[in-house]
Enzyme design. Structure first.
Site, PDB file in Angstrom:
ATOM      1  N   TYR A  42      -5.380 -21.516  25.743  1.00 12.19           N
ATOM      2  CA  TYR A  42      -4.758 -20.296  26.286  1.00 12.19           C
ATOM      3  C   TYR A  42      -4.310 -19.390  25.133  1.00 12.19           C
ATOM      4  CZ  TYR A  42      -1.290 -17.320  28.619  1.00 12.19           C
ATOM      5  OH  TYR A  42      -0.567 -16.249  29.083  1.00 12.19           O
TER       6      TYR A  42
ATOM      7  N   SER B 199       0.321 -11.587  26.275  1.00 13.41           N
ATOM      8  CA  SER B 199       1.377 -12.513  26.686  1.00 13.41           C
ATOM      9  C   SER B 199       2.292 -12.667  25.495  1.00 13.41           C
ATOM     10  CB  SER B 199       0.749 -13.875  27.029  1.00 13.41           C
ATOM     11  OG  SER B 199       1.731 -14.887  27.098  1.00 13.41           O
TER      12      SER B 199
END
Length: 267
Positions: A144, A131
């Site tokens: 995360y 990401s």
């Protein structure tokens, strides 16, 4: 015919990637937690659905074994993952553990199950969806980001280890993707003390998602990484992600962090 093995193929980027590789004439092994519910990929020739919950160690072993019995495999695409947003203090231990199990340990375990096969073949490629959140950090995403930054470092180290055997490893780092991520594959939590911060954060994210890519646009980058033959580790995917990463490199980590904080939290 080449074969790609994909995790998290039931929706969004995983599904778009499965469809793209199928269109390009690849054999696709698409895995997901409940393949019996999949109605679209199940209709496609040369697409095989297998059950895989990446938090289930035994199932990883059995599904990888089954996949290798079905076909030679050229690429393993670790895509399964989801977002966990909220102040750390508000997260339960179960939420934290599930996030680490899915986004980090799932990728490590699936990869490890395939390494002996690729090493003996002296060829193969692992691609993992990280990401832009593996290269920069947003507020309220600490666990995360812990998984995504970990995957970036893990991939960089593993590349040194596997390259001498003819095996490659790459990461694709998307920015926002117009999928159910903000609804379906997102777990959130909060506390009253963080309410202003949370509201400000989600307002900023909504604005950023106006620049988001479609799953198909990111799937194109996965296909590029799969087929360009380059010994390149990172593929930053999406105009929003490229702009943010460029900004971080130009400003330096500390200045970027200060400016980014102001943008999100107004302070």
């Amino acid at each position: 015919m080449k074969t790609i093995f994909i995790t998290g193929a039931s929706s969004g980027l995983g599904k778009a990637t499965a469809k793209l590789f199928h269109e390009k004439g690849w054999n696709v092994i698409a895995t997901m937690r409940t393949p019996e519910k999949e109605t679209e990929l199940s209709q496609l020739k040369n697409v095989t659905l297998l059950p895989l919950d990446v938090t289930n160690y035994e199932q990883i072993q059995s599904t990888v074994k089954k996949a290798l019995e079905l076909s030679d495999i050229d690429i393993v695409y670790n895509n399964a993952g989801y977002g966990l947003i909220g102040p750390l203090e508000s997260l339960s231990d179960d939420q934290i553990t599930k996030q680490l199990n899915t986004n980090l340990l799932g990728v490590i375990r699936v990869t490890n199950a395939f390494i002996p096969y690729f090493r003996e073949r002296k060829s193969g490629l692992f691609i993992s969806t990280t990401s832009i959140g593996g290269l920069i950090a947003f507020p309220l995403g600490s666990v995360y980001h812990a998984t995504k930054w970990a995957l970036e470092g893990w991939s960089e180290s593993l590349a040194y280890e596997l390259n001498p055997f003819g095996v490659n490893i790459k990461t694709v780092s998307p920015g926002g993707i117009k999928t159910e991520f903000l609804q379906g594959s997102l777990d959130t939590s909060s506390l009253p003390e963080y309410e202003a911060m949370t509201n400000s954060m989600f307002a900023s994210v909504d604005t950023m998602f106006e620049m988001a890519s479609t799953p198909e646009q990111i799937a194109d980058v996965v296909y590029e990484a799969a087929t360009d033959g380059k010994n390149q580790l990172r593929y930053v995917a999406g105009e929003d992600a490229k702009a943010l990463y460029k900004q971080r490199l130009e400003l330096g980590a500390e200045t970027f962090r200060t400016e980014f904080g102001k943008q999100f939290l107004g302070a």
